[in-house]
Design a protein around this motif. Structure first.
Motif, mmCIF file in Angstrom:
data_model
loop_
_atom_site.group_PDB
_atom_site.id
_atom_site.type_symbol
_atom_site.label_atom_id
_atom_site.label_comp_id
_atom_site.label_asym_id
_atom_site.label_seq_id
_atom_site.Cartn_x
_atom_site.Cartn_y
_atom_site.Cartn_z
ATOM 1 N N GLU A 207 0.837 -1.205 0.000
ATOM 2 C CA GLU A 207 0.000 0.000 0.000
ATOM 3 C C GLU A 207 0.872 1.254 0.000
ATOM 4 O O GLU A 207 0.588 2.218 -0.716
ATOM 5 C CB GLU A 207 -0.928 0.003 1.211
ATOM 6 C CG GLU A 207 -2.089 -0.970 1.094
ATOM 7 C CD GLU A 207 -3.179 -0.686 2.117
ATOM 8 O OE1 GLU A 207 -3.098 0.348 2.815
ATOM 9 O OE2 GLU A 207 -4.115 -1.491 2.203
ATOM 10 N N GLU A 208 1.917 1.262 0.804
ATOM 11 C CA GLU A 208 2.835 2.398 0.851
ATOM 12 C C GLU A 208 3.447 2.656 -0.522
ATOM 13 O O GLU A 208 3.521 3.802 -0.986
ATOM 14 C CB GLU A 208 3.928 2.116 1.870
ATOM 15 C CG GLU A 208 4.957 3.212 2.031
ATOM 16 C CD GLU A 208 5.885 2.943 3.200
ATOM 17 O OE1 GLU A 208 5.610 3.468 4.309
ATOM 18 O OE2 GLU A 208 6.867 2.188 3.019
ATOM 19 N N ALA A 209 3.865 1.600 -1.186
ATOM 20 C CA ALA A 209 4.471 1.741 -2.509
ATOM 21 C C ALA A 209 3.476 2.308 -3.509
ATOM 22 O O ALA A 209 3.822 3.188 -4.311
ATOM 23 C CB ALA A 209 4.995 0.381 -2.987
ATOM 24 N N LEU A 210 2.241 1.839 -3.472
ATOM 25 C CA LEU A 210 1.244 2.290 -4.442
ATOM 26 C C LEU A 210 0.825 3.738 -4.191
ATOM 27 O O LEU A 210 0.534 4.484 -5.131
ATOM 28 C CB LEU A 210 0.017 1.385 -4.401
ATOM 29 C CG LEU A 210 0.231 -0.053 -4.888
ATOM 30 C CD1 LEU A 210 -1.050 -0.861 -4.734
ATOM 31 C CD2 LEU A 210 0.691 -0.070 -6.343
ATOM 32 N N VAL A 211 0.785 4.147 -2.934
ATOM 33 C CA VAL A 211 0.404 5.522 -2.610
ATOM 34 C C VAL A 211 1.494 6.510 -3.025
ATOM 35 O O VAL A 211 1.207 7.578 -3.563
ATOM 36 C CB VAL A 211 0.110 5.652 -1.099
ATOM 37 C CG1 VAL A 211 0.059 7.122 -0.670
ATOM 38 C CG2 VAL A 211 -1.213 4.977 -0.759
ATOM 39 N N LEU A 212 2.763 6.141 -2.812
ATOM 40 C CA LEU A 212 3.852 7.101 -2.973
ATOM 41 C C LEU A 212 4.552 7.050 -4.322
ATOM 42 O O LEU A 212 5.083 8.056 -4.779
ATOM 43 C CB LEU A 212 4.896 6.882 -1.869
ATOM 44 C CG LEU A 212 4.424 7.099 -0.431
ATOM 45 C CD1 LEU A 212 5.539 6.734 0.539
ATOM 46 C CD2 LEU A 212 3.971 8.534 -0.213
ATOM 47 N N CYS A 213 4.577 5.873 -4.963
ATOM 48 C CA CYS A 213 5.504 5.666 -6.079
ATOM 49 C C CYS A 213 4.863 5.872 -7.444
ATOM 50 O O CYS A 213 3.641 5.766 -7.609
ATOM 51 C CB CYS A 213 6.102 4.261 -6.010
ATOM 52 S SG CYS A 213 7.085 3.982 -4.530
ATOM 53 N N ASP A 214 5.722 6.140 -8.434
ATOM 54 C CA ASP A 214 5.311 6.205 -9.834
ATOM 55 C C ASP A 214 5.512 4.861 -10.527
ATOM 56 O O ASP A 214 4.774 4.510 -11.433
ATOM 57 C CB ASP A 214 6.117 7.280 -10.572
ATOM 58 C CG ASP A 214 5.920 8.652 -9.955
ATOM 59 O OD1 ASP A 214 4.771 9.124 -9.937
ATOM 60 O OD2 ASP A 214 6.909 9.229 -9.470
ATOM 61 N N ARG A 215 6.548 4.139 -10.107
ATOM 62 C CA ARG A 215 6.787 2.784 -10.609
ATOM 63 C C ARG A 215 7.272 1.913 -9.458
ATOM 64 O O ARG A 215 7.830 2.413 -8.484
ATOM 65 C CB ARG A 215 7.841 2.769 -11.731
ATOM 66 C CG ARG A 215 7.346 3.300 -13.067
ATOM 67 C CD ARG A 215 8.365 3.125 -14.182
ATOM 68 N NE ARG A 215 9.604 3.835 -13.895
ATOM 69 C CZ ARG A 215 10.789 3.264 -13.759
ATOM 70 N NH1 ARG A 215 10.916 1.945 -13.854
ATOM 71 N NH2 ARG A 215 11.869 3.987 -13.532
ATOM 72 N N ILE A 216 7.071 0.597 -9.607
ATOM 73 C CA ILE A 216 7.486 -0.355 -8.583
ATOM 74 C C ILE A 216 8.233 -1.498 -9.255
ATOM 75 O O ILE A 216 7.762 -2.061 -10.242
ATOM 76 C CB ILE A 216 6.273 -0.929 -7.824
ATOM 77 C CG1 ILE A 216 5.474 0.177 -7.139
ATOM 78 C CG2 ILE A 216 6.713 -1.974 -6.800
ATOM 79 C CD1 ILE A 216 4.150 -0.315 -6.586
ATOM 80 N N TYR A 217 9.397 -1.827 -8.709
ATOM 81 C CA TYR A 217 10.114 -3.040 -9.104
ATOM 82 C C TYR A 217 9.894 -4.089 -8.020
ATOM 83 O O TYR A 217 9.967 -3.774 -6.819
ATOM 84 C CB TYR A 217 11.612 -2.782 -9.239
ATOM 85 C CG TYR A 217 12.012 -1.980 -10.455
ATOM 86 C CD1 TYR A 217 12.261 -2.609 -11.674
ATOM 87 C CD2 TYR A 217 12.163 -0.602 -10.384
ATOM 88 C CE1 TYR A 217 12.654 -1.879 -12.790
ATOM 89 C CE2 TYR A 217 12.545 0.144 -11.490
ATOM 90 C CZ TYR A 217 12.788 -0.504 -12.692
ATOM 91 O OH TYR A 217 13.172 0.223 -13.790
ATOM 92 N N ILE A 218 9.671 -5.327 -8.425
ATOM 93 C CA ILE A 218 9.523 -6.428 -7.480
ATOM 94 C C ILE A 218 10.733 -7.334 -7.586
ATOM 95 O O ILE A 218 11.118 -7.750 -8.681
ATOM 96 C CB ILE A 218 8.236 -7.227 -7.746
ATOM 97 C CG1 ILE A 218 7.017 -6.340 -7.494
ATOM 98 C CG2 ILE A 218 8.172 -8.467 -6.851
ATOM 99 C CD1 ILE A 218 5.702 -7.038 -7.719
ATOM 100 N N LEU A 219 11.337 -7.617 -6.425
ATOM 101 C CA LEU A 219 12.447 -8.542 -6.362
ATOM 102 C C LEU A 219 11.968 -9.902 -5.863
ATOM 103 O O LEU A 219 11.070 -9.989 -5.025
ATOM 104 C CB LEU A 219 13.544 -8.033 -5.417
ATOM 105 C CG LEU A 219 14.234 -6.712 -5.766
ATOM 106 C CD1 LEU A 219 15.382 -6.466 -4.793
ATOM 107 C CD2 LEU A 219 14.734 -6.694 -7.191
ATOM 108 N N SER A 220 12.585 -10.960 -6.394
ATOM 109 C CA SER A 220 12.312 -12.309 -5.917
ATOM 110 C C SER A 220 13.002 -12.531 -4.585
ATOM 111 O O SER A 220 13.800 -11.707 -4.126
ATOM 112 C CB SER A 220 12.822 -13.330 -6.928
ATOM 113 O OG SER A 220 14.248 -13.321 -6.941
ATOM 114 N N SER A 221 12.719 -13.677 -3.960
ATOM 115 C CA SER A 221 13.467 -14.050 -2.769
ATOM 116 C C SER A 221 14.932 -14.267 -3.140
ATOM 117 O O SER A 221 15.285 -14.377 -4.307
ATOM 118 C CB SER A 221 12.867 -15.307 -2.138
ATOM 119 O OG SER A 221 12.883 -16.379 -3.057
ATOM 120 N N SER A 222 15.763 -14.356 -2.122
ATOM 121 C CA SER A 222 17.213 -14.401 -2.321
ATOM 122 C C SER A 222 17.660 -15.583 -3.200
ATOM 123 O O SER A 222 17.169 -16.694 -3.040
ATOM 124 C CB SER A 222 17.898 -14.510 -0.956
ATOM 125 O OG SER A 222 19.290 -14.469 -1.093
#
Length: 270
Positions: A207-222
């Motif tokens: 939710e924080e990312a969607l409220v604040l950001c213009d784009r989002i990158y998702i990283l996989s687990s390690s």
């Protein structure tokens, strides 16, 4: 309309650590682009290398392979062009709010001096303190203010140095839900006013990312790898209360959460 310049370019970066003669790959072939005046979020499961990536951009660490550039230039170590907001405010307990905010610019090395005298510096300090809503706490000490107020003071301290890029490492993770929303509202105000420009935000809160950001990158687990990129379809300026109630917000939130569930299992991408 001319496209914005590239502020941060992470180009095929990997980071490997060696502990007790064993190799551990934290990031694998990560590429991220952040344009000027853009807020980009990095989201992923715990231990995926989000903070490692931010430390590399900050210059606290160096990649095992790949390149990182800020406005087209490689760098050796931290610099005044990159401000960093840590998970904890890290205020000096013996200094007042006002003195904490002014500390880095007043005493830091390699920081561009604010034009004019100490009087000018303190006037700018007081203006920023007012902007983040701490005027009534100007002369209080860290033990006398709340966690949210400490976060506001830490934010004002970094903004006073006017960094070209602001790096934020889960800065509100320790705050309660109501205070976190207040901080989101403050950040949106600062983005609208121009006090904050280019931002890289590490968060585990979708939710924080969607409220604040213009784009989002998702990283996989390690080891962390970029497995998805989302453009957030909400223009600017934006208000928290408006964005959070939209049907597109809820749909995108569950889409991102679903992607995190797929790529968040131990063992990496499946």
């Amino acid at each position: 309309m001319q496209p914005e310049a590239v502020a941060v370019q992470v180009d095929h970066v990997s980071r490997e650590f060696i502990a007790r003669k064993r190799r551990a790959l934290a990031l694998r072939d990560v590429s991220v682009t952040v344009r000027e005046r853009e807020v980009v979020g990095i989201v992923g499961p715990t231990g995926c290398g989000k903070t490692t990536l931010l430390n590399l951009i900050a210059g606290f660490d160096t990649p095992t392979s790949g390149l990182i550039r800020v406005y087209g230039k490689q760098f050796l170590g931290p610099g005044p062009d990159r401000g960093f907001i840590f998970q904890q405010p890290n205020l000096f307990p013996w200094l007042s709010v006002r003195e904490n905010v002014a500390f880095a610019v007043r005493y830091g090395r390699d920081l561009p001096a604010l034009a004019g005298t100490r009087q000018h510096l303190m006037a700018r300090t007081d203006a920023l303190i007012e902007e983040v809503g701490l005027s009534n706490a100007l002369h209080l000490f860290p033990h006398q203010i709340s966690g949210g107020m400490k976060s506001r003071a830490a934010l004002a301290r970094v903004l006073l140095a006017s960094p070209a890029v602001l790096l934020m490492d889960e800065p509100f993770a320790a705050l309660d839900a109501q205070t976190r929303i207040q901080m989101h509202t403050l950040l949106l105000h600062l983005l609208r006013s121009g006090e904050m420009k280019t931002v890289v935000l590490i968060t585990h809160d979708v939710e924080e990312a969607l409220v604040l950001c213009d784009r989002i990158y998702i990283l996989s687990s390690s080891p962390g790898q970029v497995v998805a990129e989302y453009v957030v379809p909400f223009g600017r300026p934006r208000e928290y209360s408006d964005v959070a109630r939209r049907a597109e917000f809820v749909e995108l939130k569950f889409e991102v959460l679903g992607r995190l569930e797929v790529y968040g299992d131990a063992g990496g991408v499946r």
